[in-house]
Enzyme design. Structure first.
Site, short mmCIF file in Angstrom:
data_model
loop_
_atom_site.label_atom_id
_atom_site.label_comp_id
_atom_site.label_asym_id
_atom_site.label_seq_id
_atom_site.Cartn_x
_atom_site.Cartn_y
_atom_site.Cartn_z
N SER A 1 -26.64 -34.16 69.40
CA SER A 1 -26.17 -33.70 70.87
C SER A 1 -27.10 -31.97 71.25
O SER A 1 -26.19 -31.54 72.02
CB SER A 1 -25.00 -33.61 71.44
OG SER A 1 -24.69 -35.10 71.35
N LYS B 1 -36.38 -42.75 67.94
CA LYS B 1 -35.46 -44.26 67.73
C LYS B 1 -36.33 -45.21 68.28
O LYS B 1 -37.27 -45.57 68.10
CB LYS B 1 -34.15 -43.89 68.25
CG LYS B 1 -33.57 -42.77 67.89
CD LYS B 1 -31.90 -42.42 68.15
CE LYS B 1 -31.66 -41.26 67.94
NZ LYS B 1 -29.92 -41.07 67.95
N GLY C 1 -25.79 -38.83 69.77
CA GLY C 1 -25.98 -39.98 71.12
C GLY C 1 -24.88 -39.52 72.07
O GLY C 1 -24.08 -38.85 72.01
N GLU D 1 -27.85 -43.85 61.84
CA GLU D 1 -28.12 -45.13 62.42
C GLU D 1 -28.61 -46.38 61.31
O GLU D 1 -28.13 -47.39 61.00
CB GLU D 1 -29.10 -45.33 63.52
CG GLU D 1 -28.16 -44.67 64.82
CD GLU D 1 -29.09 -43.74 65.71
OE1 GLU D 1 -30.31 -44.11 65.74
OE2 GLU D 1 -28.60 -43.05 66.41
N ASN E 1 -36.82 -37.75 67.03
CA ASN E 1 -36.75 -39.00 66.37
C ASN E 1 -36.72 -39.78 67.84
O ASN E 1 -35.95 -39.76 68.61
CB ASN E 1 -35.63 -39.25 65.80
CG ASN E 1 -35.19 -40.64 65.33
OD1 ASN E 1 -36.24 -41.62 65.62
ND2 ASN E 1 -33.89 -41.08 64.92
N HIS F 1 -31.06 -41.50 58.20
CA HIS F 1 -30.60 -41.35 59.57
C HIS F 1 -29.12 -41.97 59.62
O HIS F 1 -29.02 -43.16 59.06
CB HIS F 1 -31.43 -41.65 60.61
CG HIS F 1 -31.02 -41.35 62.03
ND1 HIS F 1 -29.99 -42.08 62.92
CD2 HIS F 1 -31.16 -39.84 62.90
CE1 HIS F 1 -29.86 -41.65 63.95
NE2 HIS F 1 -30.27 -40.16 63.95
N GLU G 1 -26.68 -33.98 60.44
CA GLU G 1 -26.28 -34.28 61.73
C GLU G 1 -25.08 -35.00 61.57
O GLU G 1 -24.85 -36.09 60.98
CB GLU G 1 -27.50 -35.48 62.06
CG GLU G 1 -28.87 -35.10 62.22
CD GLU G 1 -29.66 -35.94 62.94
OE1 GLU G 1 -30.33 -35.39 63.86
OE2 GLU G 1 -29.94 -37.10 62.48
P1 PGA Z 1 -29.04 -36.80 70.03
O1 PGA Z 1 -29.40 -37.56 68.76
O2 PGA Z 1 -29.82 -35.50 70.11
O3 PGA Z 1 -29.33 -37.82 71.21
O4 PGA Z 1 -27.62 -36.95 69.86
C1 PGA Z 1 -29.88 -36.93 67.59
C2 PGA Z 1 -30.27 -37.78 66.51
O5 PGA Z 1 -29.90 -39.01 66.32
O6 PGA Z 1 -31.09 -37.33 65.65
#
Ligand code: PGA
Length: 262
Positions: A216, A15, A176, A102, A13, A100, A170
């Site tokens: 991550s 973002k 993040g 977020e 993704n 997601h 997740e």
């Molecule tokens: P990240 O993001 O791998 O940078 O932790 C994962 C996500 O938000 O899907």
């Protein structure tokens, strides 16, 4: 999933990080890097809405494309929203990412909102990619199972089990810059929980719904995560946003994936 012939499912993704031009360049590089791996790899990229029209031109049939969100109504006075028909018209969108962390935590989307989006995505022959996961506080209170059950039971309510569906687990605390990668034993346990709930909701088809892990993911934890039962693929953020690094991860992942099934 139990079949031995399935392809590795890996995706990212983007973002709100790449413009349309940057996305097109990224996809064109990625596409040439992964050319020839289609029989082993199901690769998907989820760019921003404005990057989708040019992304459709760049991906061909090598990379599946997804949208980061979609409103559930067909049309109407919903300023700032994107309808299923708008995405359908682009002709190359396969996946709708829904819920997601977020979206849930910054934009206040509830599992009920996610449910309407899942049903609408399925009705328009998209693959809903429903993202679920507990916060650190919920984990510390010991209610992860309850949270996952709630997000799945509400999010998938009324979905025809015959419709395609992907789930991404997740944990919010793992995502993040400030996230901590989840330990494999926790991922093992929570993917097992998710599989049990999917079977409860969807019956036998719950057995074959892909469950991706995200949060991550990096070269240092990829092997351990991908080797786990019920981890059917990975949903990657930062580590996949340079085409070269993503390709390195793919090369690292493929032998791990093959070893898991032989
Ligand atoms: P990240 O993001 O791998 O940078 O932790 C994962 C996500 O938000 O899907």
């Amino acid at each position: 999933m139990t079949s031995t012939s399935k392809r590795l499912l890996l995706g990212t993704n983007l973002k709100m990080y790449k413009t349309a031009k940057e996305t097109a360049a990224y996809l064109s590089e990625l596409r040439s890097l992964v050319d020839g791996l289609q029989d082993q790899l199901l690769l998907f990229v989820i760019p921003s809405f404005v990057a989708l029209p040019s992304a459709v031109e760049e991906t061909g049939d090598t990379i599946l494309l997804g949208a980061q969100n979609m409103f559930y109504e067909e049309k109407g006075a919903f300023t700032g929203e994107i309808s299923p028909a708008m995405l359908k018209e682009l002709g190359g969108i396969s996946i709708i990412e829904i819920g997601h962390s977020e979206r849930r935590h910054i934009f206040g989307e509830t599992s009920y909102d996610c449910n309407r989006k899942v049903l609408s995505a399925a009705a328009h022959q998209f693959i809903p990619l429903l993202c679920i996961g507990e916060t650190a506080q919920e984990r510390d209170y010991g209610i992860t199972e309850e949270i996952l059950a709630e997000q799945l039971k509400i999010g998938l309510y009324g979905l025809d089990p015959a419709c395609p569906l992907w789930i991404a687990y997740e944990p919010v605390w793992a995502i993040g810059e400030t996230g901590t990668a989840a330990a494999p034993d926790l991922v093992l346990r929570n993917h097992g929980t998710i599989r049990t709930i999917l079977k409860e909701i969807l019956g036998e088809t719950g057995e074959s719904v892909p469950i991706l892990y995200g949060g991550s993911v990096s070269p240092s934890n990829l092997n351990d995560l991908l080797s786990l039962p019920d981890v059917d693929g990975l949903f990657i953020g930062r580590s996949a946003w340079q085409s070269g690094s993503f390709y390195q991860l793919i090369r690292q992942a493929l032998p791990v994936w093959h070893a898991k099934w032989t």
